[in-house]
Design an enzyme around this catalytic site. Structure first.
Site, PDB file in Angstrom:
ATOM      1  N   CYS A 153      21.269 -31.163  11.855  1.00 38.71           N
ATOM      2  CA  CYS A 153      21.484 -29.722  11.709  1.00 38.71           C
ATOM      3  C   CYS A 153      20.885 -29.169  10.429  1.00 38.71           C
ATOM      4  CB  CYS A 153      22.969 -29.388  11.808  1.00 38.71           C
ATOM      5  SG  CYS A 153      23.626 -29.733  13.450  1.00 38.71           S
ATOM      6  N   HIS A 174      24.272 -20.630  15.428  1.00 40.22           N
ATOM      7  CA  HIS A 174      23.736 -21.881  14.889  1.00 40.22           C
ATOM      8  C   HIS A 174      22.654 -22.476  15.786  1.00 40.22           C
ATOM      9  CE1 HIS A 174      23.331 -25.561  12.797  1.00 40.22           C
ATOM     10  NE2 HIS A 174      24.325 -26.242  13.318  1.00 40.22           N
TER      11      HIS A 174
END
Lengths: 470, 393
Positions: free
Chosen positions: B84, B337
């Site tokens: 991420c 996200h």
């Protein structure tokens, strides 16, 4: 003298009430409950659990011969007893055999194990398990349960000697499953009972008693494994056994557990046996094996890890019928919006056998910090490749933290995952099974349990999870 | 320790798409939208670029995705992936390349197209050839932090839920002021606290938005920055700490902090000369993938003392008008996200804040901003930290 040197049972934690089955179809009635293997259990994993239950003390657990007896092995070709050997961490140089296709598989395996010991092997394990299915709403669905039992055979420290046995073998098409059948098939029940069960079991028992110069009254307990309890009672009475002599069946407690039915009755019987007791166990399936046991003094000093009676009490008895159907793949459900599980890699399964089946991690020989999974470099002291195998499956653990995952696809959502710290060091992140939701807490005690993870691309994958101490 | 490149490079142009479920946009559209905005902002054309760093977790393999889309000719495009933190990793590598003197003008671009998969949440991308690793979802992995934290600091489950919900409430409130955020609505505390469970005790509102999006930055050496604009953003510190997986295998890890965050923060503060982050950092964008992650980050980065993060949360310390605003743009929670884009999105907010262009979210005269981007799970992760500033020195 050759005989039973240890025994164990495995009764799955979940029970389905027959009333719940009846209610699902808008019907009334139904008595008792049946034991249901969790969605991550199969005959093989339960056979491992039953064998672990037979391990009475802390010492090494090893045998020279392993028999796995089941009519519901995971594979048609690929040896279950080899997987069982790895899971139980037995030495490699042993004989392993799968005995299958008949409800007499367990008694057949037991007699072969006794033969092996008689011919010089030191010890043998018979572990037997079944998870048979009846079609939905049928009589077999209500009757059949899931369970496993194990018997250790040897010639030292014998709890019950095998005095004699008699076998009858006759082909009769009373019940069957072809290779294409998911569910148990049968002819008219009375045909099987009258022409098969009553006659063939009687014949075997008769021969056994006669050749040993025994009368029915000499026998302490008789096990008449067979179709339904009422037929067992009727046959006992026909043979001249009293109600007290007949080992009470498990039908209302756990259901008919297939080839494990007779050994489970035997384990239950041995848990209450006294030295000198004579036990006759008869199995049924295309004939009958009748075996005569004599209980020794050693019975007083033996107890399994948990045994039959305690596992019977340790349960979740609120299983919904639809959950049962899902666990048995009998209810086509909408797929979760998550990636499909890929087929596991055979070379990786082979490489990691000791870890995934044997439950081994490693321990640093420089600073004695244990790890799961196996590490190459010590996280504590930095030593490189100074690791030895370290077994976790017999260690107790405590929950460090936990969560119940509603996103992970499971036949029994939510999946509960935990961080577990083990006594003596080491940590594992793994799934918890067979728990009550309100039981979950930081610090709760857990033990390891062997499970069937999933089937993907027709390969079965097994490994260890944890459960609260049963 | 790695040498600091503080004040050696500057960001002179940035772009960021609106994040969300962009059914009508592919990764090419989003890469182009973010890059074109960054080019226009910097006053350059794609021909001016010397090299590109490209971050994505899942959307494509090589850098060809970017060169084919932008038609950049034959300059190098390097695809990086660090879970991420992939967008931040692209930025970090691009900055070092410029600082080395090898290139004059580079682009860092990150993208993720998550909503083509049809899955809820993210697939597990770690290799697990024998398939025995527990299939724990991302929310469940971070949910481990909650009971451990509650237990250690004596919070009841209800108190814990309130703290987590307060973090979600704040980030939604900030996001409601941001036209580029995936969710632009305030959500009531009551609704957050009573939302359906995803990974007990985390409800739906404790989880960041799964979204599509892209963000980009044009980076030059500080000495060249004023050729492009009068108000560039200067890079003060860059670091990424890759964990050893200690938390999964060692009993000393108690799931109330993330060691990688600590390590990254220590390094970054040293590089930037920050002595007291609580006082010196004006604002921060942190990796609030799930609400307990943000709670633990406050303490790991020194924004709160150990065990005090939950009180500071309830006291509003990290609100937009608080002492140290955290996630002024709405964070992963409300901005969304899209993995590879998130790290650059955080820098985009810092950049706009420094230039006084954050509209209703504007923080008064910020001096130092911090971005924190986490990849992996609490017990094994990569933690990225940047410190950026409005002025040199």
């Amino acid at each position: 003298m050759v005989g039973i040197t240890g025994y164990g049972a495995y009764i799955p934690f979940s029970r389905l009430s027959r009333k719940v089955i009846a209610e699902a179809y808008g019907e009334k009635g139904g008595s008792g409950e049946k034991a249901v293997a969790n969605h991550d259990e199969d005959s093989l994993s339960m056979a491992v659990e039953a064998a672990m239950d037979a391990k009475a003390d802390e010492g090494d657990f090893n045998v020279d011969v392993v028999f796995f007896a089941s009519t519901t092995p995971p594979y048609k070709e690929k040896q279950s007893s080899a997987i069982i050997r790895s899971a139980l961490d037995f030495k490699r140089n042993i004989r392993a055999t799968d005995v299958t296709d008949s409800l007499r598989a367990s008694s057949g395996a037991l007699l072969s194990a006794a033969d092996a010991v008689k011919s010089g092997e030191k010890s043998a394990l018979v572990t037997t398990s079944d998870t048979r299915l009846g079609g939905a709403q049928g009589g077999f669905e209500a009757l059949l349960g899931d369970g496993a039992a194990s018997l250790l055979i040897g010639s030292e420290n014998v709890l019950a000697t095998i005095e004699d046995s008699k076998s009858i073998t006759v082909d009769i098409t009373d019940q069957w499953r072809s290779t294409a059948d998911d569910f148990l098939q049968s002819w008219e029940e009375r045909f099987g009972v009258e022409s098969g069960y009553n006659q063939l079991v009687s014949e075997a028992i008769h021969e056994l008693l006669t050749s040993n110069d025994l009368h029915t009254t000499d026998i302490t307990k008789v096990i008449l494994a067979g179709p339904k309890e009422r037929y067992q009672k009727k046959l006992a009475s026909t043979l001249g056994f009293s109600e007290e002599q007949l080992m009470a069946g498990h039908e209302n407690l756990i259901g008919h557990c297939g080839t494990a039915q007779a050994p489970l009755l035997l384990v239950d019987c041995l848990e209450g046996a006294s030295p000198g007791d004579l036990i006759v166990m008869a199995t049924y399936g295309s004939g009958s094996d009748a075996i005569l046991f004599k209980v020794t003094e050693k019975i007083r000093s033996y107890s399994p890890r948990m045994g039959f009676a305690k596992q019977l009490q340790s349960k979740r008895d609120n299983l919904p019928y639809t959950t049962y159907l899902k666990w048995k793949n009998m209810l086509p459900v909408e797929a979760g919006r998550r990636p499909e599980i890929p087929q596991p890699s055979a070379p990786a399964m082979y490489r990691h056998q000791e870890q995934n089946l044997g439950g081994y991690g490693s321990i640093c020989t420089a600073c004695e910090t244990p790890y799961f999974p196996k590490q190459h470099v010590c996280a504590e002291c930095g030593a490189i490749r100074q690791m030895e195998p370290y077994k976790f499956t017999d260690k107790k653990g405590k929950v460090v933290t936990y969560t119940s995952d509603y996103l992970a696809v499971s036949p029994d959502p939510p999946s509960t995952f935990n961080v577990i710290d083990f006594e003596g060091g080491g940590r594992m992140i793994c799934e918890m099974v067979d728990y009550h939701f309100d039981q979950l807490a930081v610090g709760m005690e857990v033990e390891m349990t062997f499970r069937h993870l999933y089937e993907a691309g027709s390969l079965h994958n097994y490994t260890w999870k944890v459960r609260p101490k049963r | 320790m790695a040498k600091s490149i503080a004040d050696q490079v500057a960001v002179v142009g940035m772009g960021c798409t609106q994040f969300g479920e962009k059914w009508d946009k592919g990764p090419e559209d989003m890469i182009l939208d973010a890059s074109v905005e960054a080019f226009a902002d910097a006053g350059i054309e794609s021909d001016d670029l010397d090299a590109i760093w490209y971050g994505t977790l899942l959307t494509s393999g090589s850098g060809l995705m970017v060169s084919k889309t932008l038609k950049t000719g034959f300059i190098p495009v390097t695809r990086v992936e660090n879970k991420c933190a992939s967008g931040s990793e692209a930025f970090r590598n691009a900055c070092y390349a410029v600082a080395s003197g090898a290139y004059d003008v580079v682009l860092a671009v990150g993208v993720e197209k998550l909503k083509d998969s049809g899955f809820s949440g993210l697939p597990n991308t770690d290799p697990d050839p024998d398939g025995t690793r527990p299939n724990i979802s991302a929310p469940a992995s971070f949910s481990f932090l909650a009971p451990a934290y509650f237990e250690k600091y004596g919070l009841t489950r209800e108190q814990g839920k309130e703290v987590m919900s307060r973090i979600a409430w704040k980030n939604h409130k900030n996001g409601s002021l941001n036209p580029k955020a995936q969710y632009q609505k305030e959500v009531l505390m009551d609704k957050i606290m009573n939302a359906p469970m995803v990974a007990d005790p985390l409800g739906v509102f404790d989880c960041s938005g799964v979204s599509d999006g892209a963000a980009a930055a044009v980076i030059v050496r500080t000495e060249d920055a004023h050729k492009y604009r009068r108000n560039p953003m200067y890079v003060k510190a860059l670091t990424i700490a890759a964990g050893t997986g200690f938390g999964a295998i060692h009993q000393d890890f108690d799931f109330t902090s993330i060691k990688e965050n600590n390590a990254a923060a220590t390094t970054a503060y040293k590089q930037a000369g920050i002595k007291n982050p609580q006082k010196e950092i004006s604002m921060a964008e942190v990796h609030d993938c799930f609400t307990p992650t943000e709670l633990v980050i406050y303490e790991d980065l020194g924004f709160s003392e150990r065990g005090e993060g939950w009180k500071d949360t309830l006291n509003g310390k990290f609100d937009l008008d608080g002492e140290l605003p955290v996630n002024p743009d709405g964070g992963l929670k409300s901005f969304g996200h899209p993995i590879g884009a998130s790290g650059l999105r955080m820098l985009y907010e810092m950049y706009k804040q420094f230039q006084g262009k954050a509209e209703k979210r504007q923080i008064e005269d910020p001096k130092f901003g911090l971005t924190h981007n986490l990849g992996g799970r609490p017990w094994e992760c990569v933690s990225f930290l940047s410190i950026v500033g409005k002025e040199l020195g």
